[in-house]
Design an enzyme around this catalytic site. Structure first.
Site, PDB file in Angstrom:
ATOM      1  N   CYS A  72     -26.862 -25.020   9.504  1.00  0.00           N
ATOM      2  CA  CYS A  72     -26.815 -23.597   9.839  1.00  0.00           C
ATOM      3  C   CYS A  72     -28.152 -23.173  10.454  1.00  0.00           C
ATOM      4  O   CYS A  72     -29.205 -23.704  10.111  1.00  0.00           O
ATOM      5  CB  CYS A  72     -26.529 -22.771   8.582  1.00  0.00           C
TER       6      CYS A  72
ATOM      7  N   ASP B 291     -29.646 -20.580   9.822  1.00  0.00           N
ATOM      8  CA  ASP B 291     -30.380 -19.804   8.813  1.00  0.00           C
ATOM      9  C   ASP B 291     -31.823 -20.311   8.670  1.00  0.00           C
ATOM     10  O   ASP B 291     -32.037 -21.509   8.466  1.00  0.00           O
ATOM     11  CB  ASP B 291     -29.626 -19.922   7.468  1.00  0.00           C
TER      12      ASP B 291
ATOM     13  N   ARG C  85     -33.796 -20.259   6.403  1.00  0.00           N
ATOM     14  CA  ARG C  85     -34.166 -20.809   5.090  1.00  0.00           C
ATOM     15  C   ARG C  85     -33.706 -22.245   4.897  1.00  0.00           C
ATOM     16  O   ARG C  85     -33.900 -22.822   3.820  1.00  0.00           O
ATOM     17  CB  ARG C  85     -33.569 -19.924   3.979  1.00  0.00           C
TER      18      ARG C  85
ATOM     19  N   HIS D 148     -24.710 -24.230   3.463  1.00  0.00           N
ATOM     20  CA  HIS D 148     -25.514 -23.715   2.341  1.00  0.00           C
ATOM     21  C   HIS D 148     -24.745 -22.588   1.662  1.00  0.00           C
ATOM     22  O   HIS D 148     -23.990 -21.861   2.307  1.00  0.00           O
ATOM     23  CB  HIS D 148     -26.894 -23.243   2.822  1.00  0.00           C
TER      24      HIS D 148
ATOM     25  N   CYS E 274     -23.954 -18.424   2.669  1.00  0.00           N
ATOM     26  CA  CYS E 274     -24.100 -18.386   4.130  1.00  0.00           C
ATOM     27  C   CYS E 274     -23.570 -17.051   4.684  1.00  0.00           C
ATOM     28  O   CYS E 274     -22.430 -16.660   4.423  1.00  0.00           O
ATOM     29  CB  CYS E 274     -23.334 -19.543   4.758  1.00  0.00           C
TER      30      CYS E 274
HETATM   31 CO    CO Z   1     -25.688 -19.879   7.055  1.00  0.00          CO
END
Ligand code: CO
Length: 211
Positions: A42, A44, A46, A98, A101
């Site tokens: 992803c 993302d 993080r 994750h 999400c």
């Molecule tokens: Co995500």
């Protein structure tokens, strides 16, 4: 110092630290990259592949998009898979989702967010396929997290269904595709116990003749 200047400063310091620890580090990487792994994760912020895996530059080939989707008409993702499998000859493809999400969460809702709704609609299809299981889960967060797992498993199969991966298997190339999920709360990766390493593990309709 502007925010960008700070990044350049970080970069200079990082480069110096690398050289100090290993004077040949950059020379080696200039010559070639030989990653054994392809990470599809992803976007993302993080969930950074190298840091989570404890891998240095050169050790993992990375593709990231919102909600770690592998869509059969996405030239970008397909090109990454083709280059990684055919040219770099990675041995493992890891699809990593994750928990929590935002893409999966958005796909569970009905609010229009814009163009991205068309991308996330793929997750709604996975939801529909597993509707009976998902709608038995009363807790909304738990339901989203289960969909995060199911989404990863669907993408593992999407990778395997490509002619790229099937042609590699037909040539006898060692290649496994794995499903993983990352928990942002504790920084730990979990194996979804879904590893595919041969065409015979796929549903018959997806099995393509060798070419
Ligand atoms: Co995500």
């Amino acid at each position: 110092m502007s925010e960008l200047d700070k990044l350049f400063e970080n970069n200079r310091q990082w480069s110096q630290r690398q050289l100090k620890a290993d004077p040949e580090f950059f020379n080696r990487l200039t010559a070639l990259q030989e990653p054994k792994f392809l990470w599809i994760g992803c976007s993302d912020s993080r969930v950074p592949a190298n840091q989570i895996l404890g891998l240095a530059p050169g050790e993992v080939f990375v593709h990231r998009n919102v909600a770690n989707l592998v869509i059969h008409t996405d030239m970008n993702c397909l090109s990454v898979i083709q280059f990684a499998v055919k040219v770099l000859k990675v041995e493992h493809v890891m699809v990593c989702g994750h928990y929590g999400c935002s893409g999966v969460r958005a796909a569970c809702g009905h609010t229009q967010l814009g163009l991205i709704d068309n991308w996330l609609r793929n997750i709604k299809n996975t939801y529909t396929q597993h509707k009976r299981e998902l709608e038995k889960i009363n807790d909304q967060e738990k339901r989203i997290n289960r969909l995060c797992e199911l989404n990863v498993m669907a993408q593992v199969l999407n990778v395997c269904h490509t002619t790229i991966v099937q042609n590699a298997w037909a040539k006898g190339q060692k290649l496994s595709v794995h499903g993983l999920i990352y928990r942002i709360n504790d920084g730990l990766l979990h194996d979804l116990s879904m590893s595919v390493s041969g065409q015979e593990q796929l549903e018959k309709i997806y099995q393509m003749e060798a070419r």
